[in-house]
Design a protein around this motif. Structure first.
Motif, PDB file in Angstrom:
ATOM      1  N   LYS A 112       0.803  -1.211   0.000  1.00 62.16           N
ATOM      2  CA  LYS A 112       0.000   0.000   0.000  1.00 62.16           C
ATOM      3  C   LYS A 112       0.845   1.275   0.000  1.00 62.16           C
ATOM      4  O   LYS A 112       0.292   2.367  -0.117  1.00 62.16           O
ATOM      5  CB  LYS A 112      -0.944  -0.005   1.213  1.00 62.16           C
ATOM      6  N   SER A 113       2.146   1.138   0.131  1.00 60.10           N
ATOM      7  CA  SER A 113       3.018   2.310   0.229  1.00 60.10           C
ATOM      8  C   SER A 113       3.286   2.909  -1.143  1.00 60.10           C
ATOM      9  O   SER A 113       3.527   2.185  -2.112  1.00 60.10           O
ATOM     10  CB  SER A 113       4.349   1.926   0.880  1.00 60.10           C
ATOM     11  N   ALA A 114       3.268   4.218  -1.205  1.00 57.42           N
ATOM     12  CA  ALA A 114       3.604   4.916  -2.453  1.00 57.42           C
ATOM     13  C   ALA A 114       5.119   5.110  -2.518  1.00 57.42           C
ATOM     14  O   ALA A 114       5.628   6.214  -2.652  1.00 57.42           O
ATOM     15  CB  ALA A 114       2.871   6.250  -2.522  1.00 57.42           C
ATOM     16  N   THR A 115       5.828   4.009  -2.403  1.00 56.52           N
ATOM     17  CA  THR A 115       7.280   4.003  -2.328  1.00 56.52           C
ATOM     18  C   THR A 115       7.822   3.000  -3.332  1.00 56.52           C
ATOM     19  O   THR A 115       7.228   1.945  -3.543  1.00 56.52           O
ATOM     20  CB  THR A 115       7.746   3.614  -0.907  1.00 56.52           C
ATOM     21  N   THR A 116       8.952   3.321  -3.936  1.00 49.50           N
ATOM     22  CA  THR A 116       9.582   2.422  -4.894  1.00 49.50           C
ATOM     23  C   THR A 116      10.545   1.515  -4.145  1.00 49.50           C
ATOM     24  O   THR A 116      11.524   1.997  -3.563  1.00 49.50           O
ATOM     25  CB  THR A 116      10.335   3.229  -5.963  1.00 49.50           C
ATOM     26  N   TYR A 117      10.283   0.202  -4.142  1.00 49.75           N
ATOM     27  CA  TYR A 117      11.083  -0.689  -3.326  1.00 49.75           C
ATOM     28  C   TYR A 117      11.169  -2.076  -3.943  1.00 49.75           C
ATOM     29  O   TYR A 117      10.415  -2.435  -4.851  1.00 49.75           O
ATOM     30  CB  TYR A 117      10.509  -0.787  -1.909  1.00 49.75           C
ATOM     31  N   TYR A 552      -3.520   3.854  -5.436  1.00 52.93           N
ATOM     32  CA  TYR A 552      -4.877   3.509  -5.862  1.00 52.93           C
ATOM     33  C   TYR A 552      -4.868   2.117  -6.474  1.00 52.93           C
ATOM     34  O   TYR A 552      -4.090   1.830  -7.402  1.00 52.93           O
ATOM     35  CB  TYR A 552      -5.400   4.526  -6.875  1.00 52.93           C
ATOM     36  N   PHE A 553      -5.728   1.239  -5.956  1.00 57.07           N
ATOM     37  CA  PHE A 553      -5.801  -0.137  -6.426  1.00 57.07           C
ATOM     38  C   PHE A 553      -6.802  -0.233  -7.566  1.00 57.07           C
ATOM     39  O   PHE A 553      -8.015  -0.041  -7.376  1.00 57.07           O
ATOM     40  CB  PHE A 553      -6.186  -1.075  -5.282  1.00 57.07           C
ATOM     41  N   LEU A 554      -6.300  -0.543  -8.741  1.00 55.82           N
ATOM     42  CA  LEU A 554      -7.169  -0.725  -9.896  1.00 55.82           C
ATOM     43  C   LEU A 554      -7.976  -2.011  -9.767  1.00 55.82           C
ATOM     44  O   LEU A 554      -9.131  -2.079 -10.171  1.00 55.82           O
ATOM     45  CB  LEU A 554      -6.335  -0.754 -11.179  1.00 55.82           C
ATOM     46  N   ASN A 555      -7.329  -3.033  -9.209  1.00 54.90           N
ATOM     47  CA  ASN A 555      -7.970  -4.313  -8.900  1.00 54.90           C
ATOM     48  C   ASN A 555      -7.047  -5.043  -7.934  1.00 54.90           C
ATOM     49  O   ASN A 555      -6.083  -4.461  -7.423  1.00 54.90           O
ATOM     50  CB  ASN A 555      -8.241  -5.136 -10.175  1.00 54.90           C
ATOM     51  N   GLN A 556      -7.310  -6.328  -7.679  1.00 55.53           N
ATOM     52  CA  GLN A 556      -6.500  -7.061  -6.719  1.00 55.53           C
ATOM     53  C   GLN A 556      -5.071  -7.273  -7.205  1.00 55.53           C
ATOM     54  O   GLN A 556      -4.169  -7.475  -6.412  1.00 55.53           O
ATOM     55  CB  GLN A 556      -7.141  -8.437  -6.441  1.00 55.53           C
ATOM     56  N   GLN A 557      -4.864  -7.210  -8.528  1.00 53.60           N
ATOM     57  CA  GLN A 557      -3.540  -7.480  -9.072  1.00 53.60           C
ATOM     58  C   GLN A 557      -2.699  -6.224  -9.318  1.00 53.60           C
ATOM     59  O   GLN A 557      -1.485  -6.313  -9.448  1.00 53.60           O
ATOM     60  CB  GLN A 557      -3.646  -8.238 -10.409  1.00 53.60           C
ATOM     61  N   SER A 558      -3.308  -5.061  -9.388  1.00 55.29           N
ATOM     62  CA  SER A 558      -2.548  -3.904  -9.849  1.00 55.29           C
ATOM     63  C   SER A 558      -2.917  -2.637  -9.084  1.00 55.29           C
ATOM     64  O   SER A 558      -4.036  -2.483  -8.594  1.00 55.29           O
ATOM     65  CB  SER A 558      -2.761  -3.688 -11.342  1.00 55.29           C
ATOM     66  N   ASN A 559      -1.947  -1.737  -9.007  1.00 55.24           N
ATOM     67  CA  ASN A 559      -2.184  -0.440  -8.398  1.00 55.24           C
ATOM     68  C   ASN A 559      -1.259   0.594  -9.020  1.00 55.24           C
ATOM     69  O   ASN A 559      -0.247   0.266  -9.654  1.00 55.24           O
ATOM     70  CB  ASN A 559      -1.995  -0.503  -6.874  1.00 55.24           C
ATOM     71  N   ILE A 560      -1.609   1.849  -8.842  1.00 57.19           N
ATOM     72  CA  ILE A 560      -0.769   2.963  -9.241  1.00 57.19           C
ATOM     73  C   ILE A 560      -0.467   3.791  -7.991  1.00 57.19           C
ATOM     74  O   ILE A 560      -1.244   3.789  -7.036  1.00 57.19           O
ATOM     75  CB  ILE A 560      -1.435   3.840 -10.328  1.00 57.19           C
ATOM     76  N   TYR A 561       0.660   4.488  -7.994  1.00 54.60           N
ATOM     77  CA  TYR A 561       1.028   5.258  -6.816  1.00 54.60           C
ATOM     78  C   TYR A 561       1.826   6.489  -7.229  1.00 54.60           C
ATOM     79  O   TYR A 561       2.418   6.552  -8.308  1.00 54.60           O
ATOM     80  CB  TYR A 561       1.856   4.406  -5.845  1.00 54.60           C
ATOM     81  N   GLU A 595       8.043  10.500  -7.128  1.00 58.79           N
ATOM     82  CA  GLU A 595       7.952   9.117  -7.618  1.00 58.79           C
ATOM     83  C   GLU A 595       6.534   8.849  -8.089  1.00 58.79           C
ATOM     84  O   GLU A 595       5.559   9.321  -7.492  1.00 58.79           O
ATOM     85  CB  GLU A 595       8.294   8.120  -6.498  1.00 58.79           C
ATOM     86  N   ALA A 596       6.404   8.088  -9.176  1.00 62.79           N
ATOM     87  CA  ALA A 596       5.091   7.649  -9.654  1.00 62.79           C
ATOM     88  C   ALA A 596       5.267   6.311 -10.344  1.00 62.79           C
ATOM     89  O   ALA A 596       6.249   6.107 -11.072  1.00 62.79           O
ATOM     90  CB  ALA A 596       4.486   8.670 -10.611  1.00 62.79           C
ATOM     91  N   GLY A 597       4.322   5.393 -10.114  1.00 61.05           N
ATOM     92  CA  GLY A 597       4.529   4.072 -10.685  1.00 61.05           C
ATOM     93  C   GLY A 597       3.265   3.253 -10.793  1.00 61.05           C
ATOM     94  O   GLY A 597       2.184   3.634 -10.325  1.00 61.05           O
ATOM     95  N   TYR A 598       3.460   2.114 -11.433  1.00 59.26           N
ATOM     96  CA  TYR A 598       2.400   1.131 -11.641  1.00 59.26           C
ATOM     97  C   TYR A 598       2.947  -0.241 -11.287  1.00 59.26           C
ATOM     98  O   TYR A 598       4.079  -0.592 -11.662  1.00 59.26           O
ATOM     99  CB  TYR A 598       1.952   1.140 -13.102  1.00 59.26           C
ATOM    100  N   ARG A 599       2.153  -1.022 -10.518  1.00 57.57           N
ATOM    101  CA  ARG A 599       2.571  -2.370 -10.130  1.00 57.57           C
ATOM    102  C   ARG A 599       1.488  -3.367 -10.510  1.00 57.57           C
ATOM    103  O   ARG A 599       0.295  -3.134 -10.265  1.00 57.57           O
ATOM    104  CB  ARG A 599       2.832  -2.441  -8.620  1.00 57.57           C
ATOM    105  N   PHE A 600       1.907  -4.475 -11.096  1.00 58.85           N
ATOM    106  CA  PHE A 600       0.996  -5.552 -11.464  1.00 58.85           C
ATOM    107  C   PHE A 600       1.579  -6.863 -10.966  1.00 58.85           C
ATOM    108  O   PHE A 600       2.764  -7.147 -11.144  1.00 58.85           O
ATOM    109  CB  PHE A 600       0.812  -5.619 -12.983  1.00 58.85           C
TER     110      PHE A 600
END
Length: 815
Positions: A112-117, A552-561, A595-600
């Motif tokens: 849930k963190s808006a951090t790049t790690y 922000y969670f787009l769905n259970q698999q992906s989010n943007i931050y 920082e801004a990103g997308y995770r899937f």
């Protein structure tokens, strides 16, 4: 490399058919938001939302094992045969003891963190641990560049993240600062084989979360030491390889005794001759840990220590020697004032293994002891605390032989020998550091409701350092005994910080955070420096470091931050002690980080894409100027920046093949830069050559860092991996000159591992790591300087070469 990058960008090729969803709660039916659910032996995982709900979609039919965990509760595993959509609820029971993860929870980022790690697990660390220093184990993570003075990963090693060196990377061990307080650097040589005592590592890029210690200007390494094993164990790990590299590690643990007590220990030694001539290392370390695990509390005591004796290989190889240019070497010797015997040694050494030092005890010697007392308490479901007391003492010296050194350097008159005045003498000197670092860290965690949480944390630390020098032998009398100090200096530093983090989810899909940190640093330097000059600096800094972000969670698999963070950093010791007389003190640095990103994250495919901007005010950089003793020092530049894009992902092609890859592309610039070249004539104050540059690259900041790994598992217990890494060209200073450059290089390694069992031994692991399988000749680090004399400018480049093809073979036994 190209194949790996293509795999990284590959979309999900097939659509699965089924889903698994459900609710995670405790026995009283209270939902558990933030619980972790993963598919065992798969790359997919997720966390529950504010209502305790989770969901996996696009899963193919087949057998799965779900693993559900939450701090303070027993982990649950559930097997199922998936052939239709399923709803699977979990009810977790409170654990018999508090988990060790609470120690680092306050300073860690999560989904849930808006951090790049990036997280590295114990298993990932172990499979790459052949005795090399930790930077080489982290080498395949995004934006990382590593180097080794000795050329093979043992001894003095370095790491850069996003082009930032170790002094700008914040390192904590169980939340306790590790960076040296004065240089702000990281000396992994003082922690040999520490990777064998690590449970996991989180690498945060950019400013990251509020943490303890120096500000993070490039990244953070958050290290958690070993958690207890449930059962008693013993391990014997051995490595042998090129350059007579040898590692022996013995580990033992009691497991949980009466579900309350655990004791673990490790004893290690690492030895290597090094790739560079005489770059030998003799390293020893141990790690001891004992813990009491209560139902709602945890008390852990850690004691670990490292002792190193490393032959100095930190001078690099002159460019003329690297190229085999005989006339260039003679010119270099003449310009640098080399003695005839030093020139002879230069001419007769290897192009890529030359070491200027030949004195048998030209070594660095240091011992560092760490003591940690860590306590955590879960008062109730909403409120918890963790804190630590720590103490580190270190003492050591480096010894060096000086040929025909001047008496005046030591503020001593010459001596009369046989009726002649001697103003020079051969001598052996030691420069000592005797330091102590101690303090406390703390964090209070309060979660009044499932969508709102607070963390109030901080630390107070004190550093006390003594610097002194001794002349232990001289050919002619110097008027000093072996124990006399020819200089004495002190560095005292007090560091206080406190921070408040707030996380709030106004709706299930959105998580917001604010992180406000105040840091106060008091730093005093006094006495005589290494050049026997008086020093007296007293500096106080007050920093405010705010951070805000949203996921922000787009769905259970992906989010943007996205996030915005501010960091401030004080100058280090050398910025003061090497400063030219009459110049104002250096100013602290400031960094604004976006920082801004997308995770899937899916069962077979996961990827993260991140863009960042790091905008500096008053960044401290080397400008070419030197003081009266030819010591380089850093100066503030008004504006500079790093902007880039990072990709990090993995793809499970089949049960036998998987690919891991990452890439970092960046632009790293100083807006207006003035380079200085000192004049070596007597009246040099009026003859310094200054040149203006517009938007040159920041030194040691490659525009591209790309890494890939292809993993092949043809049968149970066996795995082979081909690792590939590309680093684009780097400039050794800030003039962006092609004549002062590290060339781009592409290096490939191969790793094999086979696990099997025989009667009486729980597991046997055979491992083989072949580094640089294509025998690439490359240089991973270097430095440069220039000077002028009577209008002629002389440039000197030095390089740190890395070994060609070399191997490490390991045999690991678990009982």
């Amino acid at each position: 490399m190209t194949i790996a990058l293509a795999m990284l960008l590959m979309p999900v090729l097939t659509k699965a058919q089924f889903s698994i969803s459900g609710l995670v709660s405790e026995k009283s039916n209270q939902a558990l938001p933030g619980a972790s659910i993963r598919l065992k032996d798969k790359s997919s995982g997720t966390t529950t939302d504010s209502q305790g709900k989770y969901q996996f979609t696009n899963l193919k039919a087949g057998n799965y094992t779900l693993v559900v965990s939450f701090i303070g509760y027993q982990t649950v595993e559930k097997n199922l045969d998936l052939n239709t959509d399923q709803v699977l609820n979990f009810s977790l029971s409170p654990s018999a003891f508090l988990a060790d993860e609470v120690i680092v929870r306050a300073t860690r980022a999560n989904e849930k963190s808006a951090t790049t790690y990036r997280n590295l697990t114990k298993e990932e660390i172990q499979q790459n641990n052949f005795g090399q220093d930790l930077p080489f184990i982290l080498n395949n993570t995004p934006g990382v560049v590593v180097t080794s003075d000795a050329g093979a990963g043992v001894g003095y090693t370095g790491i850069r993240i996003r082009g930032s060196d170790a002094s700008r990377i914040n390192v904590t061990i169980n939340g306790i600062p590790y960076n040296d307080s004065e240089s702000q650097g990281i000396f992994w040589v003082n922690m040999p084989d520490f990777a064998s005592s690590i449970e996991n590592v989180q690498i945060q890029r950019g400013v990251g979360t509020s943490t303890n210690g120096a500000g993070a200007f490039g990244g953070s390494l958050n290290i958690q030491t070993l958690a207890p094993s449930e059962k008693a164990y013993a391990e014997l790990n051995n490595t042998f390889g090129s350059f007579n590299t040898l590692k022996n590690t013995f580990k033992v643990g009691t497991g949980l005794i009466d579900n309350k007590w655990s004791f673990d220990g490790r004893l290690s030694r690492v030895k290597s001759d090094g790739y560079i001539d005489r770059a030998a290392s003799a390293l020893k370390s141990y790690f001891l840990s004992g813990a009491y695990h209560g139902k709602n509390e945890l008390l852990r005591l850690n004691l670990f220590s490292g002792t190193e004796k490393t032959y100095q290989a930190w001078s690099g190889i002159p460019e003329s020697r690297l190229k085999g240019d005989v006339q260039g070497m003679k010119d270099y010797a003449a310009n640098e004032g080399l003695k005839p015997e030093e020139l002879e040694h230069l001419l007769n050494s290897g192009n890529r293994t030359y070491n200027p030092f030949t004195y048998k005890d030209q070594t660095d010697n240091y011992t560092q002891n760490h003591y940690q007392a860590i306590y955590a308490k879960q008062f109730n479901e909403q409120f918890s605390f963790n804190g630590a007391l720590h103490y580190t003492d270190g003492k050591g010296y480096f010894e060096e032989f000086k040929l025909r050194d001047k008496y005046e350097k030591y503020k001593l008159p010459g001596v009369i020998v046989d009726g002649q005045l001697k103003d020079r003498t051969d001598l052996v000197r030691r420069r000592w550091l005797d330091n102590n670092f101690y303090g406390l860290t703390y964090a209070f965690n309060y979660q009044p409701q499932s969508d709102l949480s607070f963390t109030l944390g901080g630390a107070y630390n004190e550093y006390r350092g003594k610097h002194f020098g001794q002349v232990i032998w001289s050919r002619f009398p110097m008027g000093l005994s072996n124990t006399d100090h020819y200089y004495d200096g002190k560095g005292n530093k007090n560091d206080f910080n406190t921070y408040l983090k707030v996380t709030y989810s106004p709706i299930d899909q959105l998580s917001l955070f604010a992180d406000l940190q105040y840091r106060r640093v008091s730093y005093d330097i006094s006495g005589l420096d290494k050049n026997v000059e008086p020093i007296n600096f007293s500096n106080d800094y007050n920093f405010f470091n705010p951070k805000v972000g949203a996921t922000y969670f787009l769905n259970q698999q992906s989010n943007i931050y996205t996030s915005f963070s501010v960091a401030n950093k004080e100058p280090n010791r050398d910025d003061f002690t090497s400063l030219k007389k009459g110049l104002p003190s250096p100013k602290p640095e400031r960094l604004n980080n976006v920082e801004a990103g997308y995770r899937f994250n899916d069962k077979t495919f996961n990827v993260g894409v991140n863009v960042y901007g790091m905008f500096y005010k008053d960044q401290l950089i080397f400008t070419g100027e030197v003081n009266e003793y030819a010591d380089a020092y850093r100066q503030n530049v008004d504006k500079s920046y790093r902007i880039g894009i990072e990709l990090d992902g993995s793809y499970v092609i089949s049960s036998k093949f998987a690919v891991n890859a990452n890439a970092a592309f960046s632009r790293n610039k100083i807006k207006n830069y003035v380079d200085y070249i000192a004049n070596t004539e007597e009246d040099e104050s009026t003859n310094i050559i200054a040149t203006n540059y517009s938007n040159p690259d920041i030194s040691f900041s490659p525009a591209a860092v790309v890494s890939g790994e292809l993993v092949y598992k043809p049968f149970k217990g066996f795995a082979a991996a081909l690792q590939s890494k590309y680093i684009s060209k780097q400039y050794m200073d800030n003039t962006q000159s092609e004549s002062k450059m590290l060339k781009a290089y592409w290096v490939n390694n191969a790793r094999l591992g086979y696990d099997f069992k025989i009667k009486g031994i729980k597991n046997i692991n055979l491992g083989l790591l072949v580094n640089n399988i294509l025998n690439k000749k490359y240089e991973s680090n270097g430095y440069t300087y220039s000077y002028a004399y009577k209008g002629d400018v002389t440039k000197q480049n030095f390089y740190f070469t890395q070994a060609g093809t070399n191997f490490l073979l390991s045999l690991n036994l678990k009982f």
